[in-house]
Design an enzyme around this catalytic site. Sequence first.
Site, mmCIF file in Angstrom:
data_model
loop_
_atom_site.group_PDB
_atom_site.id
_atom_site.type_symbol
_atom_site.label_atom_id
_atom_site.label_comp_id
_atom_site.label_asym_id
_atom_site.label_seq_id
_atom_site.Cartn_x
_atom_site.Cartn_y
_atom_site.Cartn_z
ATOM 1 N N VAL A 55 0.871 -1.171 0.000
ATOM 2 C CA VAL A 55 0.000 0.000 0.000
ATOM 3 C C VAL A 55 0.908 1.221 0.000
ATOM 4 C CG1 VAL A 55 -1.815 1.248 1.216
ATOM 5 C CG2 VAL A 55 -1.766 -1.258 1.275
ATOM 6 N N VAL A 56 0.739 2.075 -1.013
ATOM 7 C CA VAL A 56 1.630 3.217 -1.199
ATOM 8 C C VAL A 56 0.892 4.514 -0.931
ATOM 9 C CG1 VAL A 56 3.129 4.422 -2.838
ATOM 10 C CG2 VAL A 56 2.947 1.931 -2.922
ATOM 11 N N VAL B 246 5.944 3.382 0.786
ATOM 12 C CA VAL B 246 5.199 2.136 1.024
ATOM 13 C C VAL B 246 4.819 2.112 2.510
ATOM 14 C CG1 VAL B 246 5.270 -0.383 0.996
ATOM 15 C CG2 VAL B 246 6.417 0.921 -0.814
ATOM 16 N N HIS C 173 -4.795 -7.861 2.436
ATOM 17 C CA HIS C 173 -4.866 -7.317 1.074
ATOM 18 C C HIS C 173 -4.938 -8.475 0.071
ATOM 19 C CE1 HIS C 173 -4.840 -3.019 0.501
ATOM 20 N NE2 HIS C 173 -4.298 -3.134 -0.695
ATOM 21 N N ASP D 107 -6.456 -5.744 -6.601
ATOM 22 C CA ASP D 107 -7.085 -4.419 -6.548
ATOM 23 C C ASP D 107 -8.493 -4.591 -6.001
ATOM 24 O OD1 ASP D 107 -7.339 -1.698 -6.834
ATOM 25 O OD2 ASP D 107 -7.707 -1.740 -8.999
ATOM 26 N N MET E 189 -13.958 -3.634 -1.126
ATOM 27 C CA MET E 189 -14.445 -4.931 -0.658
ATOM 28 C C MET E 189 -14.452 -5.013 0.868
ATOM 29 S SD MET E 189 -15.701 -7.185 -2.676
ATOM 30 C CE MET E 189 -15.572 -8.556 -1.523
ATOM 31 N N GLY E 190 -13.423 -4.451 1.523
ATOM 32 C CA GLY E 190 -13.383 -4.465 2.981
ATOM 33 C C GLY E 190 -14.556 -3.720 3.584
ATOM 34 N N TYR F 289 -7.276 6.101 7.167
ATOM 35 C CA TYR F 289 -5.956 5.506 6.929
ATOM 36 C C TYR F 289 -5.063 5.616 8.159
ATOM 37 C CZ TYR F 289 -7.248 4.991 2.036
ATOM 38 O OH TYR F 289 -7.872 4.605 0.886
#
Length: 258
Positions: A130-131, A136, A179, A183, A188-189, A221
Amino acid sequence: MSANYQPPFTITPKIIRLIADISERLGRMEALQQGQDLRLRRINRIRTIQGSLAIEGNTLSEAQITAILEGKLVIAPPREVQEARNAIKAYDLFEQGQPANESHLLKAHEIMMLGLIDDAGRYRSGNVGVVSGDIVVHMAPPASQVQRLMAELLTWLESTEQHPLITSCVFHYEFEFIHPFSDGNGRMGRFWQALILSQWQPLLAQLPVDSLVFTHQSEYYQAINASTKTTDCAPFIEFMLQVVFESLAESEGSTPPS
């Protein structure tokens, strides 16, 4: 993870208070909204889809998503229109989903990502990170571990006796940590957390929680990162329960406390 895997999380006083506050507000809303019309449910569903896609960079407005839902022509990037069509179809099948069923999860991802990636409906075969900008912020577990980790997480979901408000948040966080797809992990989560919540309390299926998550995107986040750093998803549980509470308060037409 192991067969008896227990995700690491602490039940904080804030979590207990939020569960009590959400339950109390749900009780009031059930009494008030027994006759909630389909139009309001549809508006909330559109807000949810718009919010979830916006978090992933989709620029479509609620009006444009409504037009897509009604089969009208929308002038917008084709990929964004496809994302909206897929999300609408996924939410149409929402009530048929069983949260602990892996095939249901994979089918939902296939619908959500149809025409957007080549491996829709299948776990990733490569490694991902995840960037944020050039940094990262999270390196997901190796692709070779995804099948096992997801099987153990779904087994935990099926067997846990924790409160569904906690369970849904823990699953959401662990899902993002693993993850499992190349993609579509974010949408989806959030989609699967909503499914878990709706099976506990159907009224929660109608709440536009994702639109509030979009409003508090940076905190979303931050909560994920704080949980990862401490190996305890309490910060994420607290954040998501606060969002659920605020969404309930907004739907009830009152102002949530600060």
